[in-house]
Design a protein around this motif. Structure first.
Motif, short mmCIF file in Angstrom:
data_model
loop_
_atom_site.label_atom_id
_atom_site.label_comp_id
_atom_site.label_asym_id
_atom_site.label_seq_id
_atom_site.Cartn_x
_atom_site.Cartn_y
_atom_site.Cartn_z
N ARG A 78 0.84 -1.21 0.00
CA ARG A 78 0.00 0.00 0.00
C ARG A 78 0.87 1.25 0.00
O ARG A 78 0.60 2.22 -0.73
N LYS A 79 1.90 1.25 0.82
CA LYS A 79 2.81 2.40 0.88
C LYS A 79 3.44 2.65 -0.48
O LYS A 79 3.44 3.79 -0.99
N ASN A 80 3.97 1.61 -1.09
CA ASN A 80 4.63 1.77 -2.38
C ASN A 80 3.65 2.19 -3.47
O ASN A 80 4.01 2.93 -4.39
N GLY A 81 2.40 1.73 -3.35
CA GLY A 81 1.39 2.16 -4.31
C GLY A 81 1.10 3.63 -4.22
O GLY A 81 0.92 4.32 -5.24
N ALA A 82 1.07 4.15 -2.98
CA ALA A 82 0.86 5.59 -2.80
C ALA A 82 2.06 6.38 -3.31
O ALA A 82 1.91 7.39 -4.02
N ILE A 83 3.26 5.92 -2.98
CA ILE A 83 4.47 6.64 -3.38
C ILE A 83 4.61 6.67 -4.90
O ILE A 83 5.03 7.68 -5.48
N SER A 84 4.24 5.59 -5.57
CA SER A 84 4.35 5.56 -7.04
C SER A 84 3.49 6.63 -7.69
O SER A 84 3.85 7.19 -8.73
N VAL A 85 2.36 6.93 -7.06
CA VAL A 85 1.50 8.01 -7.57
C VAL A 85 2.07 9.37 -7.21
O VAL A 85 2.14 10.28 -8.06
N LEU A 86 2.50 9.52 -5.96
CA LEU A 86 3.00 10.82 -5.51
C LEU A 86 4.23 11.26 -6.29
O LEU A 86 4.45 12.45 -6.51
N ARG A 87 5.03 10.32 -6.74
CA ARG A 87 6.26 10.64 -7.45
C ARG A 87 6.04 10.90 -8.93
O ARG A 87 7.00 11.13 -9.67
N THR A 88 4.80 10.84 -9.38
CA THR A 88 4.53 11.20 -10.78
C THR A 88 4.71 12.69 -11.00
O THR A 88 4.89 13.13 -12.14
N LEU A 89 4.66 13.45 -9.92
CA LEU A 89 4.92 14.89 -10.00
C LEU A 89 6.23 15.19 -9.29
O LEU A 89 6.48 14.67 -8.20
N SER A 90 7.05 16.01 -9.87
CA SER A 90 8.35 16.33 -9.28
C SER A 90 8.18 17.28 -8.10
O SER A 90 7.16 17.95 -7.95
N GLY A 91 9.19 17.30 -7.25
CA GLY A 91 9.19 18.24 -6.13
C GLY A 91 8.46 17.75 -4.90
O GLY A 91 8.24 18.51 -3.96
N HIS A 92 8.05 16.49 -4.89
CA HIS A 92 7.35 15.96 -3.72
C HIS A 92 8.35 15.37 -2.73
O HIS A 92 9.19 14.54 -3.09
N ASP A 93 8.25 15.81 -1.49
CA ASP A 93 9.15 15.35 -0.44
C ASP A 93 8.47 14.23 0.35
O ASP A 93 7.35 14.40 0.83
N ILE A 94 9.15 13.09 0.49
CA ILE A 94 8.57 11.93 1.16
C ILE A 94 9.53 11.41 2.22
O ILE A 94 10.69 11.11 1.93
N LYS A 95 9.05 11.33 3.46
CA LYS A 95 9.81 10.74 4.56
C LYS A 95 9.08 9.49 5.04
O LYS A 95 7.85 9.44 5.05
N GLU A 96 9.84 8.46 5.44
CA GLU A 96 9.23 7.20 5.87
C GLU A 96 9.76 6.77 7.23
O GLU A 96 10.93 6.95 7.54
#
Length: 344
Positions: free
Chosen positions: A209-227
């Motif tokens: 589920r986490k990776n599914g969300a991240i794959s969408v969020l990273r379709t746009l540049s400039g998104h900061d993700i901490k885990e």
């Protein structure tokens, strides 16, 4: 009068040892064959006769030998249900629904908690199969090759739950964890968010589920993700500690995405303890729509799956196949529903 006294004496004698089918037959005034039929195939016996037999069973303390009956009918009426844990509410509704529906269909459930290590699941299922269950429920779709071999050799119906694949061992009912993650990512992108924190339990389905969300969020540049990947069980205390870790980075967040409602509740509690307000300072989302999620303050935005209905349908699929009824849909996608509440 003498016959009555003899009957009472015989019943009392039977109570001093393990009661037998013959004891029940004598107490009921029926033949052992009739008693056996009433216990093993009640549909062909008159209700009045069944009532006499059950009264005799009660008075003698007779315990039916289900294994002996199974040798004749090739059925034990026992269903093994294997889940990783029940120390949070994630699987409780599904397990209860399976138990209730199996009981309604005349089966008994043997519940086994195996944790998240595939090798442990293999060992426990191998032991379970020595009990000759009529069928087995497995959680998830990722099993060792050894477990698959053991189950195929056992030649019994199997239903896998809580996941989705086009190639199940036998039957399957669940949903796509990847698509759940995708839906969460799409939702937050639609809100214009760009700074995300993930609090994720270290089990396979949560990570998907986490990776599914991240794959969408990273379709746009400039998104900061901490885990922050947390240990199991993923309880409220773990959620609080994980949010402290994220906040300690000094980075601002638009949303905290949690792999369960329990972790989300812990994150909300920690935010309040640190003088922050959800959703004003950041949004929080969970998963599973557990029974407290709608009543939390703020109410928790989450992804709902039909946990109870999933359990009922899994039990029916298994019972149908055991009883020779054709299962029209051996693979069932239950889907999911994004539930928007106050926290996001």
């Amino acid at each position: 009068m003498v016959n009555t006294l003899n009957k009472k004496t015989n019943i009392q004698k039977s109570l001093s040892r393990t009661a037998t089918l013959e004891d029940v037959a004598q107490a009921a005034g029926l033949s052992p064959m009739t008693v056996s039929r009433a216990l093993n195939n009640p549909k062909v016996v008159r209700p009045a006769t069944i009532a006499r037999v059950m009264e005799a069973v009660k008075s003698t303390g007779y315990i039916p030998n289900m294994l002996a009956g199974g040798l004749a009918t090739r059925r034990t009426k026992l269903i093994a249900v294997v889940v990783p844990q029940i120390n949070n509410n994630m699987f409780v509704d599904t397990v209860q629904a399976i138990s209730d529906q199996l009981a309604a269909r005349g089966y008994h459930m043997l519940l086994c908690i195996v944790g998240y290590e595939p090798e442990d699941e293999t060992d426990i299922v191998a032991t379970l199969l020595s009990r000759r269950p009529d069928g087995i429920v497995l959680t998830g779709i990722h099993h060792t090759s050894e477990l698959k071999r053991i189950i195929l050799n056992a030649n019994i119906p199997v239903v896998e739950i809580w996941d989705l694949t086009p190639t199940p061992i036998d039957m399957l009912i669940g949903f796509s964890h990847e698509k759940v993650g995708n839906a969460i990512g799409d939702y937050f992108l639609s809100k214009g968010f760009s700074r995300f924190g993930f609090i994720c339990a270290s089990d396979r389905r949560a990570m998907v589920r986490k990776n599914g969300a991240i794959s969408v969020l990273r379709t746009l540049s400039g998104h900061d993700i901490k885990e922050v990947i947390v240990s199991r069980p993923a309880n409220m205390e773990v959620g609080r500690h994980a949010l402290r870790q994220l906040l300690a980075t000094g980075e601002p967040f638009d949303a905290i995405i949690c792999s369960s409602d329990t972790l989300a509740q812990g994150a909300i509690m920690e935010a309040e303890a640190q003088g922050l307000c959800v959703p004003d300072d950041f949004s929080v989302i969970g998963f599973a729509d557990l029974n407290f999620a709608a009543h939390n303050r703020p109410a928790i935005t989450t992804v709902s799956v039909e946990k109870w209905d999933l359990g009922i349908r899994a039990a029916d699929m298994l019972a149908d196949k055991i009883e020779g009824i054709v299962v029209e849909e051996p693979i069932v996608d239950m889907g999911y529903r994004l539930v928007i509440r106050e926290s996001a």
